[in-house]
Design an enzyme around this catalytic site. Structure first.
Site: not given
Ligand SMILES: NC(=O)c1ccc[n+]([C@@H]2O[C@H](COP(=O)([O-])OP(=O)(O)OC[C@H]3O[C@@H](n4cnc5c(N)ncnc54)[C@H](O)[C@@H]3O)[C@@H](O)[C@H]2O)c1
Length: 275
Positions: A142, A155
């Site tokens: 991130s 986080y």
């Molecule tokens: N959205 C943002 O702004 C952002 C920014 C930086 C990094 N990220 C990273 O991107 C990645 C994806 O997140 P996102 O933004 O799409 O969020 P999201 O919540 O839409 O998707 C995350 C997915 O992970 C799944 N998940 C949660 N716990 C789990 C587990 N124990 N085992 C398997 N799956 C699990 C959830 O069910 C969900 O489908 C994450 O690593 C997040 O930290 C997101």
């Protein structure tokens, strides 16, 4: 990796957000998929979006914090697809709390998914990736793996750890057939804040939903589709690091030039957009 056509990719956290967009965009390139998540209905919905009959897709219920389950996932993918070329360790969660007050339960929960999930996914798939002419590991960190923000310490700790882990792995696999990429997205419009355990937001007067709405309004800069396309381009070009979005790129440069000033700036921005 020159082409994704007829490769096999495993994607964790594929029921929502960036993981879902990775699945649909990889499929559009003719890449076969073994998608996983803990959210079964969401995972089936992702699978239903992929209609190209030439793309083989398997779904796997996997909690990435469960080491044995992740190793079984890797074995199952190879059994069902005959091989695997790409693992994208994408599943992730958030915790909103101060370091002083966060419970060990919440801290261990997020470390289990965001850090150990990435370690398990890497170690379980690596032996299979090395057997292929071309392999690739993508670990999602991130912008919070580069600069922190308050009430987000657990986080940030996991995302800084993913950066260190993945960059070391890239050094170790240099010269092999396995590429390694760490990804630093900025604000992407997904369910990440809604799905987080918010114990204490930066503004204690805001509800969880109000904080999620503030994130959507002020900090989201790009769509999951844009994030997926940027990440896939990183795989095709074997990039060591991929910054997703102008916000991430700007904060990365700002942090390099002014490492102390950047943390002050982010503290200010976080409070401003949460008040
Ligand atoms: N959205 C943002 O702004 C952002 C920014 C930086 C990094 N990220 C990273 O991107 C990645 C994806 O997140 P996102 O933004 O799409 O969020 P999201 O919540 O839409 O998707 C995350 C997915 O992970 C799944 N998940 C949660 N716990 C789990 C587990 N124990 N085992 C398997 N799956 C699990 C959830 O069910 C969900 O489908 C994450 O690593 C997040 O930290 C997101």
């Amino acid at each position: 990796m020159k082409t994704l056509t007829n490769k096999v990719a495993a994607v964790t956290g594929a029921a929502s957000g960036i993981g879902r967009a990775l699945a649909t965009n990889l499929a559009a390139k003719g890449c076969h998929l073994a998608i996983s998540d803990v959210d079964e209905p969401g995972l089936q919905e992702t699978a239903s979006l992929i209609t190209d009959a030439k793309v083989k897709i398997t779904t796997h219920i996997v909690d990435v914090a469960d080491r044995d389950r992740v190793h079984q996932y890797a074995d199952d993918v190879v059994e069902q697809h005959g091989r695997v070329n790409i693992i994208i360790n994408n599943a992730g969660v958030g915790v909103g709390d101060t370091i002083e007050d966060v419970s060990y339960d919440d801290f261990e929960w997020i470390v289990g998914i965001n850090f150990w999930g990435v370690v398990y996914g890497t170690k379980a798939f690596l032996p299979y990736l090395k057997k292929e002419p071309e392999g690739h590991i993508v670990n999602i960190s991130s912008i919070n793996g580069i600069v922190p923000n308050p009430n987000n310490g657990p986080y940030c700790a996991t995302k800084f750890a993913v950066k260190g882990f993945t960059e070391t792995l890239r050094q170790e696999l240099n010269g092999t057939s396995v590429g390694v990429t760490v990804v630093h997205p900025g604000g992407i419009g997904t369910n990440i804040v809604r799905n987080a355990r918010i114990r204490k937001g930066v503004n204690p007067n805001k509800t969880h939903e109000e904080l999620a709405a503030a994130f959507d309004e002020h900090l989201v800069r790009n769509t999951p589709d844009f994030a997926a396309r940027t990440i896939i381009s990183g795989i095709e070009n074997n990039k060591q690091r991929v910054m997703v979005g102008g916000d991430a790129k700007t904060m990365d440069w700002f942090t390099r030039l002014f490492p102390v000033g950047a943390t002050r700036f982010v503290r200010y921005i976080t409070h401003r957009f949460s008040s």
